[in-house]
Design an enzyme around this catalytic site. Sequence first.
Site, PDB file in Angstrom:
ATOM      1  N   ASP A 151       0.825  -1.213   0.000  1.00  0.00           N
ATOM      2  CA  ASP A 151       0.000   0.000   0.000  1.00  0.00           C
ATOM      3  C   ASP A 151       0.861   1.266   0.000  1.00  0.00           C
ATOM      4  O   ASP A 151       2.091   1.205   0.047  1.00  0.00           O
ATOM      5  CB  ASP A 151      -0.936  -0.070   1.224  1.00  0.00           C
ATOM      6  N   GLU A 184      -1.159   1.624  -5.154  1.00  0.00           N
ATOM      7  CA  GLU A 184      -0.681   3.007  -5.072  1.00  0.00           C
ATOM      8  C   GLU A 184      -1.751   3.969  -5.572  1.00  0.00           C
ATOM      9  O   GLU A 184      -1.515   5.182  -5.635  1.00  0.00           O
ATOM     10  CB  GLU A 184       0.658   3.053  -5.822  1.00  0.00           C
ATOM     11  N   TRP A 185      -2.928   3.397  -5.910  1.00  0.00           N
ATOM     12  CA  TRP A 185      -4.140   4.154  -6.248  1.00  0.00           C
ATOM     13  C   TRP A 185      -4.047   4.941  -7.561  1.00  0.00           C
ATOM     14  O   TRP A 185      -4.896   5.793  -7.835  1.00  0.00           O
ATOM     15  CB  TRP A 185      -4.530   5.100  -5.100  1.00  0.00           C
ATOM     16  N   GLY A 186      -2.977   4.720  -8.330  1.00  0.00           N
ATOM     17  CA  GLY A 186      -2.842   5.446  -9.595  1.00  0.00           C
ATOM     18  C   GLY A 186      -2.266   6.837  -9.451  1.00  0.00           C
ATOM     19  O   GLY A 186      -2.121   7.559 -10.443  1.00  0.00           O
ATOM     20  N   ASP A 187      -1.883   7.227  -8.226  1.00  0.00           N
ATOM     21  CA  ASP A 187      -1.426   8.608  -7.988  1.00  0.00           C
ATOM     22  C   ASP A 187      -0.200   8.982  -8.815  1.00  0.00           C
ATOM     23  O   ASP A 187      -0.068  10.101  -9.280  1.00  0.00           O
ATOM     24  CB  ASP A 187      -1.076   8.808  -6.500  1.00  0.00           C
ATOM     25  N   ASN A 188       0.724   8.014  -8.934  1.00  0.00           N
ATOM     26  CA  ASN A 188       1.978   8.292  -9.650  1.00  0.00           C
ATOM     27  C   ASN A 188       2.045   7.532 -10.970  1.00  0.00           C
ATOM     28  O   ASN A 188       3.127   7.158 -11.415  1.00  0.00           O
ATOM     29  CB  ASN A 188       3.185   7.939  -8.778  1.00  0.00           C
ATOM     30  N   ASP A 206     -10.002   3.769  -3.440  1.00  0.00           N
ATOM     31  CA  ASP A 206     -10.752   2.581  -3.005  1.00  0.00           C
ATOM     32  C   ASP A 206     -12.160   2.503  -3.591  1.00  0.00           C
ATOM     33  O   ASP A 206     -12.809   3.521  -3.832  1.00  0.00           O
ATOM     34  CB  ASP A 206     -10.851   2.568  -1.478  1.00  0.00           C
TER      35      ASP A 206
HETATM   36  C1  GLA Z   1      -5.958   1.468   1.487  1.00  0.00           C
HETATM   37  C2  GLA Z   1      -6.115   0.473   0.361  1.00  0.00           C
HETATM   38  C3  GLA Z   1      -7.245  -0.471   0.681  1.00  0.00           C
HETATM   39  C4  GLA Z   1      -6.956  -1.186   2.006  1.00  0.00           C
HETATM   40  C5  GLA Z   1      -6.726  -0.169   3.110  1.00  0.00           C
HETATM   41  C6  GLA Z   1      -6.228  -0.829   4.382  1.00  0.00           C
HETATM   42  O1  GLA Z   1      -7.060   2.320   1.567  1.00  0.00           O
HETATM   43  O2  GLA Z   1      -6.346   1.112  -0.865  1.00  0.00           O
HETATM   44  O3  GLA Z   1      -7.424  -1.412  -0.350  1.00  0.00           O
HETATM   45  O4  GLA Z   1      -5.836  -2.019   1.849  1.00  0.00           O
HETATM   46  O5  GLA Z   1      -5.764   0.802   2.725  1.00  0.00           O
HETATM   47  O6  GLA Z   1      -5.982   0.087   5.399  1.00  0.00           O
END
Ligand code: GLA
Length: 404
Positions: A151, A184-188, A206
């Site tokens: 994460d 990494e959510w696509g941020d970089n 998320d």
């Molecule tokens: C982030 C991630 C989620 C999950 C939580 C756990 O938000 O994107 O998928 O793993 O952390 O705290």
Amino acid sequence: MKKLSLLMALCVGVFWGAQVHAQKFEELGKTPQMGWNSWNTFGCDISEKMIRDMADVMASNGMKEAGYEYINIDDCWHGERDAMGFIQADKTHFPSGIKALADYVHSKGLKIGIYSDAGGKTCAGRPGSRGHEYQDAITYASWGIDYVKYDWCDTKGINAEQAYTTMRDAIKKAGRPMLFSICEWGDNKPWDWAKDIGHSWRTTGDIYPCWSCEHNHGSWSSWGVLPILDKQVGLRKFAGPGHWNDMDMMEVGNGMTEAEDRSHFSLWAIMASPLIAGNDLRSMSETTRKLFTNKDMIAINQDKLGIQAMKWIDEGDLEIFVKPLENGELAVLFLNRADNAKQVKHDWAFHYLKDDIFKQEVYFDKQLFNWKNVWTGAKGDTKGKLNVTIPAHDVLVLRLTPIK
Ligand code: GLA
């Protein structure tokens, strides 16, 4: 003694890591990974008993046979680091330790995943791996871990590519094949740099169990099915065997309607996203179980070509996605985004398909196909027009086989 030998291996590992350009484990993730993850339903409320239960259910309810493989423990399994810096499991919720849990999951013919974070703390405030990457990777390997989700919380000032490369190298050096799931959510823009680092990368923030909502948490938002789908624009060229765009763990079975769940599952499948269930497998309905184990839908996701679907036709509330499959077959998904049913009249011969990225061209007026409806089993062909009603928020998914 065991910790001492881990420590020695670690010193060699850090030295080796500094000297040699490492790689990821290339043989993993050749098709999108399939499994289950604890976060969406349980958050921090996890325990070894619950994880064992999930393995029991997955091994016996048809999911394992359908291809689901990984039981993934998300955030909050952690206790403190010991005096030598080794991470330990939370002794209250995981009294037998992660090694025993991994042995149990393996005894069911399944694999086990764990979670960490590139920063000093995980998103739920547990110890992250920053500065302990080699030590953690070697610990996970010694426990028998098969999958690491990594994460991106608490990473201010850290370079993402470097941080994920360090963990990739640490995993490789630890010597046990562990699928590396970048979160990494696509941020970089991980699609630009992560192909040789991880086996998949999250493309968005998320997920949230809703059709089209944005759920605002203050400094960040989580997203429904359609917003996540819409954030995939432009990314398909980066996906392929061993390196997938991850649209996040699924919310199927977590409160949306059956049509929405079917659309969600079908979209994740056709987009070649990892298929990681995020519901309570123990108490899910038969409808949800059947949805997860639809072999035809899974076969589309797991097709060896590994091509992510393209949006072929966009008519506003009606979108048509196409995923080229092996042997000239195609998966075609009609999505009704609207709140009301839609009549769809599709004249195959009238629509030409051109995929500039994966170099496919189909002249439907010249090449005819038989089709099978993945969700109903109905059959037909592309000689005539398709004329169907798609209910609100639902999909029609067809697998097309060329007529020789
Ligand atoms: C982030 C991630 C989620 C999950 C939580 C756990 O938000 O994107 O998928 O793993 O952390 O705290």
